[in-house]
Design a protein around this motif. Structure first.
Motif, mmCIF file in Angstrom:
data_model
loop_
_atom_site.group_PDB
_atom_site.id
_atom_site.type_symbol
_atom_site.label_atom_id
_atom_site.label_comp_id
_atom_site.label_asym_id
_atom_site.label_seq_id
_atom_site.Cartn_x
_atom_site.Cartn_y
_atom_site.Cartn_z
ATOM 1 N N ALA A 1 0.832 -1.204 0.000
ATOM 2 C CA ALA A 1 0.000 0.000 0.000
ATOM 3 C C ALA A 1 0.868 1.256 0.000
ATOM 4 O O ALA A 1 0.529 2.257 -0.645
ATOM 5 N N ASN B 1 -7.787 2.568 -10.729
ATOM 6 C CA ASN B 1 -8.652 2.646 -9.555
ATOM 7 C C ASN B 1 -7.803 2.438 -8.307
ATOM 8 O O ASN B 1 -7.518 1.300 -7.919
ATOM 9 N N PHE C 1 -8.450 2.925 -5.136
ATOM 10 C CA PHE C 1 -9.123 2.318 -3.989
ATOM 11 C C PHE C 1 -9.250 0.798 -4.152
ATOM 12 O O PHE C 1 -9.096 0.047 -3.184
ATOM 13 N N LEU C 2 -9.518 0.341 -5.364
ATOM 14 C CA LEU C 2 -9.578 -1.100 -5.605
ATOM 15 C C LEU C 2 -8.193 -1.720 -5.418
ATOM 16 O O LEU C 2 -8.054 -2.786 -4.804
ATOM 17 N N GLU D 1 -5.773 -0.570 -3.580
ATOM 18 C CA GLU D 1 -5.449 -0.560 -2.151
ATOM 19 C C GLU D 1 -6.163 -1.696 -1.429
ATOM 20 O O GLU D 1 -5.603 -2.331 -0.527
ATOM 21 N N TYR D 2 -7.398 -1.976 -1.828
ATOM 22 C CA TYR D 2 -8.130 -3.080 -1.204
ATOM 23 C C TYR D 2 -7.449 -4.410 -1.515
ATOM 24 O O TYR D 2 -7.396 -5.307 -0.663
ATOM 25 N N LEU D 3 -6.891 -4.541 -2.724
ATOM 26 C CA LEU D 3 -6.217 -5.776 -3.100
ATOM 27 C C LEU D 3 -4.936 -6.001 -2.299
ATOM 28 O O LEU D 3 -4.475 -7.141 -2.172
ATOM 29 N N THR D 4 -4.374 -4.928 -1.744
ATOM 30 C CA THR D 4 -3.182 -5.105 -0.910
ATOM 31 C C THR D 4 -3.515 -5.834 0.382
ATOM 32 O O THR D 4 -2.598 -6.214 1.127
ATOM 33 N N GLU D 5 -4.791 -6.059 0.639
ATOM 34 C CA GLU D 5 -5.185 -6.831 1.818
ATOM 35 C C GLU D 5 -4.756 -8.290 1.706
ATOM 36 O O GLU D 5 -4.889 -9.051 2.667
ATOM 37 N N ARG E 1 -1.911 -5.242 7.821
ATOM 38 C CA ARG E 1 -2.778 -4.300 8.535
ATOM 39 C C ARG E 1 -3.472 -4.986 9.706
ATOM 40 O O ARG E 1 -3.581 -4.427 10.801
ATOM 41 N N ARG F 1 -10.141 -6.240 13.812
ATOM 42 C CA ARG F 1 -10.772 -5.939 12.527
ATOM 43 C C ARG F 1 -11.969 -6.857 12.325
ATOM 44 O O ARG F 1 -12.302 -7.676 13.197
ATOM 45 N N PHE G 1 -11.173 -10.657 7.971
ATOM 46 C CA PHE G 1 -9.754 -10.318 7.944
ATOM 47 C C PHE G 1 -8.993 -11.148 8.976
ATOM 48 O O PHE G 1 -7.884 -11.617 8.720
#
Length: 303
Positions: free
Chosen positions: A71, A169, A171-172, A174-178, A183, A191, A195
């Motif tokens: 991220a 995108n 935000f998408l 960044e979400y994929l970095t999950e 985090r 969380r 997660f």
């Protein structure tokens, strides 16, 4: 208050921890610089290595939240795309900033192994868990060699996909970095349940299959390893004999399976555990040194 004044205030407030963390980074660097001396004493190496891993996990990860992630690279990529580099924004997290400075320095000298094997808080936790697991259980899964050498490229695909989507995108992406459990790790599992479940499954899997996440899935590890593809960078190589091409002692004890069939160490997969360097200097284990020692003894025997 602008970003410059804000980051200065943050650094002033955390100056004690910043100095302590910087000293810790220096200790890791000195360990790698003088590794040829350290590895000659296996007990000393283990003491240093596991002490550093404990500090990385507890102090760096849990206390300081010094866990870099893809991220952060994504934010830098977005800033570069817009031709704006808000340095003050990156400096707001001093321990992540220092960690990235450490990464940039070491990945062009030794490859990914110094960060992934010694400093990464989540990686340190996995290494410690694997050490404990070895003491209580002999059950461990290992992927077939052909599967392993293909699966190692999955992390590069994930990194390229994340960065590629970041062009369209943020935000998408960044979400994929999950896919990185970092985090959830630094938030101490506070969380949503999915997660936490992912974290537990991934961590457990990376114990049964030695550090499976680091070896096959981690996009950050892929990013750090990419300079190792460049042949013109003069990386500091781990010591090897010509005979290592035929010897199987180190490959059998290399947990990341970073030693290829021809006996050479793949710096992109090496986690710098230094176990092969212990073997390199071990006169009772390395065939080259055993042969040399026998020849010396025989030459000293009276004719």
């Amino acid at each position: 208050m602008d970003s410059e004044q804000l980051w200065l205030q943050v650094w002033q407030e955390k100056i004690g921890h910043i100095i302590a963390f910087s000293v810790f980074l220096l200790i890791i660097l000195l360990t790698m610089i003088f590794k040829d001396r350290v590895v000659k004493n296996k007990t000393a190496l283990d003491l240093i290595k596991y002490s550093i891993l404990c500090v990385s996990f507890v102090y760096g990860g849990i206390a300081l939240k010094a866990q870099p992630s893809t991220a952060n690279i994504l934010i830098l990529h977005t800033a570069a795309e817009s031709k704006q580099f808000p340095l003050g924004l990156f400096l707001l997290e001093p321990f992540v900033f220092l960690s990235f400075a450490f990464i940039v320095l070491t990945m062009f000298v030794w490859g990914r192994g110094v960060f992934c094997g010694w400093l990464c808080p989540y990686g340190a936790m996995l290494e410690l868990l694997n050490k404990l697991y070895d003491k209580v259980s002999k059950f461990r899964l290992s992927l077939p060699e052909k599967v392993h050498w293909k699966l190692i490229y999955l992390k590069y695909v994930l990194f390229v996909v994340i960065i590629g989507i970041g062009f369209y995108n943020f935000f998408l992406a960044e979400y994929l970095t999950e896919i990185e459990p970092f985090r959830t790790f630094i938030l101490k599992l506070k969380r949503q349940w999915y997660f936490v479940a992912y974290f537990v499954i991934l961590t457990a899997g990376s114990v049964i299959i030695y550090r499976a996440f680091c070896r096959y899935l981690c996009p950050l590890g892929a990013a750090i390893a990419m300079p190792s593809f460049l042949k013109f960078i003069p990386f500091i190589k781990l010591r090897r004999y010509d005979f290592c091409r035929n010897c199987r002692i180190c490959p059998r004890t290399c947990k990341p399976d970073a030693i290829s069939a021809n006996g050479f160490i793949n710096s992109r997969e090496c986690l710098s555990c230094l176990e092969c360097q212990v073997n390199f200097w071990d006169e009772d284990k390395c065939p080259v040194l055993i042969r040399k020692k026998k020849s010396v003894v025989s030459s000293q025997e009276p004719g």
